[in-house]
Design a protein around this motif. Structure first.
Motif, PDB file in Angstrom:
ATOM      1  N   VAL A 182      13.426 -23.807  13.643  1.00  0.00           N
ATOM      2  CA  VAL A 182      14.253 -23.851  14.853  1.00  0.00           C
ATOM      3  C   VAL A 182      14.406 -25.281  15.279  1.00  0.00           C
ATOM      4  CG1 VAL A 182      14.198 -23.434  17.282  1.00  0.00           C
ATOM      5  CG2 VAL A 182      13.505 -21.830  15.887  1.00  0.00           C
ATOM      6  N   SER A 183      13.174 -26.132  14.740  1.00  0.00           N
ATOM      7  CA  SER A 183      13.497 -27.646  15.289  1.00  0.00           C
ATOM      8  C   SER A 183      14.362 -28.283  14.335  1.00  0.00           C
ATOM      9  CB  SER A 183      12.158 -28.116  15.185  1.00  0.00           C
ATOM     10  OG  SER A 183      12.147 -29.525  15.390  1.00  0.00           O
ATOM     11  N   ALA A 184      14.238 -27.927  12.931  1.00  0.00           N
ATOM     12  CA  ALA A 184      14.654 -28.615  11.905  1.00  0.00           C
ATOM     13  C   ALA A 184      16.314 -28.473  11.519  1.00  0.00           C
ATOM     14  CB  ALA A 184      14.029 -28.417  10.532  1.00  0.00           C
ATOM     15  N   ILE A 185      16.585 -27.095  11.665  1.00  0.00           N
ATOM     16  CA  ILE A 185      18.094 -26.671  11.095  1.00  0.00           C
ATOM     17  C   ILE A 185      18.921 -26.384  12.284  1.00  0.00           C
ATOM     18  CG2 ILE A 185      19.091 -24.959   9.693  1.00  0.00           C
ATOM     19  CD1 ILE A 185      16.553 -24.744   8.189  1.00  0.00           C
ATOM     20  N   GLY A 186      19.995 -27.215  12.267  1.00  0.00           N
ATOM     21  CA  GLY A 186      20.881 -27.078  13.326  1.00  0.00           C
ATOM     22  C   GLY A 186      21.869 -25.708  13.273  1.00  0.00           C
ATOM     23  N   LEU A 187      22.309 -25.567  12.113  1.00  0.00           N
ATOM     24  CA  LEU A 187      23.408 -24.396  11.944  1.00  0.00           C
ATOM     25  C   LEU A 187      23.189 -23.817  10.406  1.00  0.00           C
ATOM     26  CD1 LEU A 187      26.021 -23.558  13.217  1.00  0.00           C
ATOM     27  CD2 LEU A 187      27.215 -25.313  11.881  1.00  0.00           C
ATOM     28  N   VAL A 188      23.710 -22.536  10.501  1.00  0.00           N
ATOM     29  CA  VAL A 188      23.394 -21.776   9.231  1.00  0.00           C
ATOM     30  C   VAL A 188      24.785 -21.384   9.207  1.00  0.00           C
ATOM     31  CG1 VAL A 188      22.389 -19.675   8.050  1.00  0.00           C
ATOM     32  CG2 VAL A 188      20.999 -21.133   9.772  1.00  0.00           C
ATOM     33  N   LEU A 189      25.216 -21.424   7.610  1.00  0.00           N
ATOM     34  CA  LEU A 189      26.702 -21.154   7.348  1.00  0.00           C
ATOM     35  C   LEU A 189      26.487 -20.025   6.309  1.00  0.00           C
ATOM     36  CD1 LEU A 189      27.882 -24.812   6.724  1.00  0.00           C
ATOM     37  CD2 LEU A 189      27.736 -23.659   9.056  1.00  0.00           C
ATOM     38  N   HIS A 190      26.818 -18.636   6.704  1.00  0.00           N
ATOM     39  CA  HIS A 190      26.702 -17.886   5.445  1.00  0.00           C
ATOM     40  C   HIS A 190      28.023 -17.507   4.999  1.00  0.00           C
ATOM     41  CE1 HIS A 190      24.718 -14.421   3.828  1.00  0.00           C
ATOM     42  NE2 HIS A 190      25.852 -13.804   3.947  1.00  0.00           N
ATOM     43  N   LEU A 191      28.042 -17.379   3.651  1.00  0.00           N
ATOM     44  CA  LEU A 191      29.374 -17.309   2.719  1.00  0.00           C
ATOM     45  C   LEU A 191      29.074 -15.973   2.251  1.00  0.00           C
ATOM     46  CD1 LEU A 191      29.479 -20.448   0.881  1.00  0.00           C
ATOM     47  CD2 LEU A 191      30.884 -19.828   2.721  1.00  0.00           C
ATOM     48  N   GLU A 192      30.165 -14.996   1.953  1.00  0.00           N
ATOM     49  CA  GLU A 192      30.425 -13.801   1.169  1.00  0.00           C
ATOM     50  C   GLU A 192      31.761 -13.770   0.560  1.00  0.00           C
ATOM     51  OE1 GLU A 192      30.752 -10.866   4.574  1.00  0.00           O
ATOM     52  OE2 GLU A 192      28.467 -10.973   4.868  1.00  0.00           O
ATOM     53  N   ARG A 193      31.741 -12.819  -0.531  1.00  0.00           N
ATOM     54  CA  ARG A 193      32.713 -12.649  -1.585  1.00  0.00           C
ATOM     55  C   ARG A 193      33.466 -11.458  -0.745  1.00  0.00           C
ATOM     56  NH1 ARG A 193      33.668 -14.062  -6.888  1.00  0.00           N
ATOM     57  NH2 ARG A 193      31.615 -14.494  -7.040  1.00  0.00           N
ATOM     58  N   VAL A 194      34.640 -11.614  -0.115  1.00  0.00           N
ATOM     59  CA  VAL A 194      35.449 -10.050   0.036  1.00  0.00           C
ATOM     60  C   VAL A 194      36.653 -10.151  -0.557  1.00  0.00           C
ATOM     61  CG1 VAL A 194      36.387  -9.086   2.145  1.00  0.00           C
ATOM     62  CG2 VAL A 194      34.376 -10.348   2.501  1.00  0.00           C
ATOM     63  N   GLY A 195      37.035  -9.055  -1.250  1.00  0.00           N
ATOM     64  CA  GLY A 195      38.127  -8.760  -2.195  1.00  0.00           C
ATOM     65  C   GLY A 195      38.523  -9.846  -3.122  1.00  0.00           C
ATOM     66  N   GLY A 196      37.266 -10.441  -3.633  1.00  0.00           N
ATOM     67  CA  GLY A 196      37.547 -11.641  -4.645  1.00  0.00           C
ATOM     68  C   GLY A 196      37.747 -12.832  -4.022  1.00  0.00           C
ATOM     69  N   VAL A 197      37.664 -13.103  -2.931  1.00  0.00           N
ATOM     70  CA  VAL A 197      37.832 -14.335  -2.123  1.00  0.00           C
ATOM     71  C   VAL A 197      36.563 -14.628  -1.586  1.00  0.00           C
ATOM     72  CG1 VAL A 197      39.032 -15.641  -0.513  1.00  0.00           C
ATOM     73  CG2 VAL A 197      40.271 -13.950  -1.770  1.00  0.00           C
ATOM     74  N   ARG A 198      36.010 -16.086  -1.895  1.00  0.00           N
ATOM     75  CA  ARG A 198      34.902 -16.481  -1.322  1.00  0.00           C
ATOM     76  C   ARG A 198      35.218 -16.966   0.133  1.00  0.00           C
ATOM     77  NH1 ARG A 198      32.478 -20.271  -5.975  1.00  0.00           N
ATOM     78  NH2 ARG A 198      34.596 -20.979  -5.712  1.00  0.00           N
ATOM     79  N   ARG A 199      34.476 -16.708   1.147  1.00  0.00           N
ATOM     80  CA  ARG A 199      34.748 -17.228   2.629  1.00  0.00           C
ATOM     81  C   ARG A 199      33.590 -17.462   3.371  1.00  0.00           C
ATOM     82  NH1 ARG A 199      34.721 -13.387   6.586  1.00  0.00           N
ATOM     83  NH2 ARG A 199      34.460 -11.240   5.848  1.00  0.00           N
ATOM     84  N   LEU A 200      33.623 -18.295   4.207  1.00  0.00           N
ATOM     85  CA  LEU A 200      32.608 -18.273   5.388  1.00  0.00           C
ATOM     86  C   LEU A 200      32.807 -17.195   6.116  1.00  0.00           C
ATOM     87  CD1 LEU A 200      30.784 -20.134   6.819  1.00  0.00           C
ATOM     88  CD2 LEU A 200      32.504 -21.203   8.247  1.00  0.00           C
ATOM     89  N   ALA A 201      31.683 -16.276   6.220  1.00  0.00           N
ATOM     90  CA  ALA A 201      31.896 -14.981   6.856  1.00  0.00           C
ATOM     91  C   ALA A 201      30.987 -15.259   8.414  1.00  0.00           C
ATOM     92  CB  ALA A 201      30.758 -14.044   6.229  1.00  0.00           C
ATOM     93  N   ARG A 202      30.104 -16.140   8.485  1.00  0.00           N
ATOM     94  CA  ARG A 202      29.510 -16.089   9.788  1.00  0.00           C
ATOM     95  C   ARG A 202      28.691 -17.582  10.149  1.00  0.00           C
ATOM     96  NH1 ARG A 202      25.563 -10.997  11.044  1.00  0.00           N
ATOM     97  NH2 ARG A 202      25.226 -12.363  13.060  1.00  0.00           N
ATOM     98  N   LEU A 203      28.617 -18.035  11.049  1.00  0.00           N
ATOM     99  CA  LEU A 203      27.709 -19.244  11.638  1.00  0.00           C
ATOM    100  C   LEU A 203      26.563 -18.911  12.488  1.00  0.00           C
ATOM    101  CD1 LEU A 203      30.725 -20.302  10.998  1.00  0.00           C
ATOM    102  CD2 LEU A 203      29.941 -22.406  11.960  1.00  0.00           C
TER     103      LEU A 203
END
Length: 338
Positions: free
Chosen positions: A301-322
């Motif tokens: 909680v103290s060290a990491i400010g933001l989590v970026l989660h990636l997924e592959r949808v329909g063959g396309v890699r994309r940023l899914a959630r923050l």
């Protein structure tokens, strides 16, 4: 270019035609692969190839960025696949046999080769080759490729400028390393970036990047240098940004400690199938480092400010959630929207 075993003493034009074709296609795809004697695999590499997966005599699967598809024209039997695997591992400076059936090496400027032999593998000799991208990516490139929207790219550039510590998560092959490199390219040119990786893969468009790579033990069990040690060494190298290519074990403790002691602007990646699985993954890695669940939660909680989660949808890699970490009612690690 490194010649293949058995080819060194032949005139160049007398070498097998399939090998000459392989070299021509590899050179056209990416110059980093010129020094990788992939032999019959080379003919299946294009500028879009990310992975080559050989499942014993069952065949070859090629991932060109849209998921693995079976390749036609591949006909090696188990004995030939095993011979190829042994040769590639030897080029990487290591040895693979029944006593040491699982080996991972880097060839040349970044081609990663992983081999598993029977009887550990029940499907014959398994050969996995990760092909690095020679070209570096910027956030604008990822926007054009559909990984990010314009607003997301702008927000992430601001996050890098604000020196928030980042954790990029996702399954294998969704572009975690690609996004990490693009984010680091946004860092100020006067900053010193020190990267720590199990196998060097990051290609960052930045004037001041230095990298450390882990080393496995030799056949006698000596000489190994783990990621946890390399993180400690990196802290002595005056990093403006400390980056761990992939958190897999005890190095998590060293990274969280570093990010909690003034080394902001850092980043790392983590395998996780969904963003909701990330807290449990961090707790599991923390346990390997001797950390309690509560200890991991407070540090993260103290060290990491933001989590970026990636997924592959329909063959396309994309940023899914923050997401952002927080403590739940039981002081355990939880994650919510950012």
């Amino acid at each position: 270019m490194i010649a293949e075993a058995g080819d060194r003493d032949r005139p160049r034009d007398a070498r097998p035609a399939r090998h000459r074709l392989g070299r021509q296609r590899v050179v056209a795809a990416a110059s980093t692969i010129e020094t990788a004697p992939l032999g019959p695999l080379a003919a299946f590499v294009t500028e879009k190839t990310t992975d080559l997966l050989v499942n014993g005599a069952a065949g070859l699967w090629v991932d060109d960025g849209h998921g693995p598809t079976r390749a036609s024209g591949w006909s090696l039997d188990e004995a030939a696949v095993r011979e190829l695997a042994i040769r590639l591992i030897a080029i990487g400076g290591r040895h693979v046999d029944e006593a040491h059936p699982c080996v991972d090496v880097r060839i040349g400027a970044g081609v990663r080769v992983h081999v598993v032999l029977p009887p550990v593998s029940t499907s014959g000799t398994l050969l996995s080759v990760r092909i690095p991208r020679l070209s570096t990516s910027r956030l604008t490139d990822l926007r054009a490729a559909g990984m990010l929207t314009g607003d997301e790219a702008q927000r992430l550039a601001s996050v890098v400028e604000a020196r928030e510590n980042l954790l990029i998560t996702g399954a294998a092959g969704v572009g975690k390393t690609t996004l990490l490199a693009a984010l680091l390219a946004e860092a100020d040119g006067g900053e010193r970036i020190v990267t720590v990786e199990d196998v060097a893969e990051l290609r960052v468009d930045h004037p001041h990047v230095v990298g450390l790579e882990a080393r496995q033990s030799n056949l006698e069990g000596a000489g190994g240098v783990g990621l946890d040690q390399l993180v400690r060494e990196a802290l002595r190298m005056r990093p403006d940004r400390l980056v761990v290519g992939e958190c897999r074990g005890a190095e998590l403790r060293e990274l969280l400690t570093a990010l909690n002691t003034g080394h902001d602007g850092g980043a790392g990646t983590l395998h996780a199938n969904s963003i909701d699985d990330v807290p449990a993954r961090l707790e599991a890695l923390g346990a390997l480092a001797g950390m309690t669940d509560v200890g991991v939660a407070r540090q993260a909680v103290s060290a990491i400010g933001l989590v970026l989660h990636l997924e592959r949808v329909g063959g396309v890699r994309r940023l899914a959630r923050l997401g952002r970490f927080h403590l739940d009612a039981h002081a355990r690690l939880a994650i919510g929207p950012a």
